[in-house]
Motif scaffolding. Structure first.
Motif, PDB file in Angstrom:
ATOM      1  N   THR A 133       0.816  -1.214   0.000  1.00 11.07           N
ATOM      2  CA  THR A 133       0.000   0.000   0.000  1.00 11.07           C
ATOM      3  C   THR A 133       0.847   1.260   0.000  1.00 11.07           C
ATOM      4  O   THR A 133       0.390   2.301  -0.448  1.00 11.07           O
ATOM      5  CB  THR A 133      -0.953   0.025   1.204  1.00 11.07           C
ATOM      6  N   SER A 134       2.059   1.181   0.508  1.00 13.94           N
ATOM      7  CA  SER A 134       2.971   2.322   0.414  1.00 13.94           C
ATOM      8  C   SER A 134       4.405   1.821   0.519  1.00 13.94           C
ATOM      9  O   SER A 134       4.677   0.794   1.125  1.00 13.94           O
ATOM     10  CB  SER A 134       2.671   3.373   1.488  1.00 13.94           C
ATOM     11  N   SER A 135       5.277   2.555  -0.101  1.00 11.67           N
ATOM     12  CA  SER A 135       6.694   2.185  -0.084  1.00 11.67           C
ATOM     13  C   SER A 135       7.529   3.438   0.149  1.00 11.67           C
ATOM     14  O   SER A 135       7.022   4.561   0.110  1.00 11.67           O
ATOM     15  CB  SER A 135       7.088   1.518  -1.403  1.00 11.67           C
ATOM     16  N   GLU A 136       8.808   3.222   0.380  1.00 13.64           N
ATOM     17  CA  GLU A 136       9.740   4.327   0.584  1.00 13.64           C
ATOM     18  C   GLU A 136      11.094   3.925   0.038  1.00 13.64           C
ATOM     19  O   GLU A 136      11.351   2.753  -0.224  1.00 13.64           O
ATOM     20  CB  GLU A 136       9.834   4.671   2.071  1.00 13.64           C
ATOM     21  N   VAL A 137      11.937   4.905  -0.145  1.00 14.56           N
ATOM     22  CA  VAL A 137      13.299   4.629  -0.592  1.00 14.56           C
ATOM     23  C   VAL A 137      14.164   4.521   0.653  1.00 14.56           C
ATOM     24  O   VAL A 137      14.201   5.420   1.487  1.00 14.56           O
ATOM     25  CB  VAL A 137      13.811   5.736  -1.536  1.00 14.56           C
TER      26      VAL A 137
END
Length: 190
Positions: free
Chosen positions: A55-59
């Motif tokens: 549902t959400s990701s990040e670097v």
């Protein structure tokens, strides 16, 4: 926060129930009617698939994209006619044939039918990817859901008698045009 259900069969190795497998084979060969399968389903454990949805990701610090948050979901099939179906499998092998990354949750046929009715699905498809798919729909789905929920007395007695005397022959499983997701559980990632 939802809790993780306790297994129906502790120590389950994922094997399909032998009586259910035999009933499905006989039904597919035309030597048994749907009643034999429904009887075997009453004694068998099924596996319901759960899959992770990002549902959400990040670097991350290494510059690579990583999971931040995901949800666990129970998939439904949507047929060409728009009807939805809940999936269940006789064992881990049949589940992996459909989708190897799906996680199994143990359930009874009555529990699966109740979940399908609750979600407004038109059918439960067992072993959609084979070896012998079987569909529970219509009045049979309604009756099985009512039995599990304890509301069977609210059904018309003629309907219950008609279903228990001669269950209708299941139709072919809905074709998997697309997938819809329901029953999402939020899970935080790191």
């Amino acid at each position: 926060m939802p809790s993780i259900p306790q297994p129906l069969v502790p120590g389950d190795d994922g094997s399909a129930d032998a009586a259910l497998t035999a009933a499905l084979a006989a039904h597919a060969a035309g030597t048994a009617d749907a009643t034999a399968v429904l009887t075997a389903l009453g004694e068998a454990r099924l596996l319901v698939p759960v899959v992770a949805l990002l549902t959400s990701s990040e670097v991350g610090p290494n510059g690579l994209k990583q999971e931040k948050e995901s949800e666990m979901a129970l998939p439904k099939l949507v047929g060409q006619d728009g009807r939805e179906a809940v999936l269940a499998f006789t064992g881990a092998e049949a589940l992996a044939r459909w989708r190897p990354d799906a996680r199994p949750i143990q359930a009874t046929a009555l529990q699966v039918c109740q979940a399908a009715a609750h979600e407004g699905a038109a059918a439960v498809v067992i072993d959609v990817a084979g070896p012998r798919p079987f569909v529970i729909e219509g009045t049979m789905l309604e009756v099985m859901a009512a039995v599990e929920s304890g509301t069977v007395d609210q059904l018309d007695s003629v309907t219950v008698a008609r279903v228990t005397e001669a269950p209708p022959k299941p139709e072919a499983p809905p074709k998997p045009e697309g997938r819809r997701w329901f029953g999402r559980l939020r899970r935080s990632g790191s």
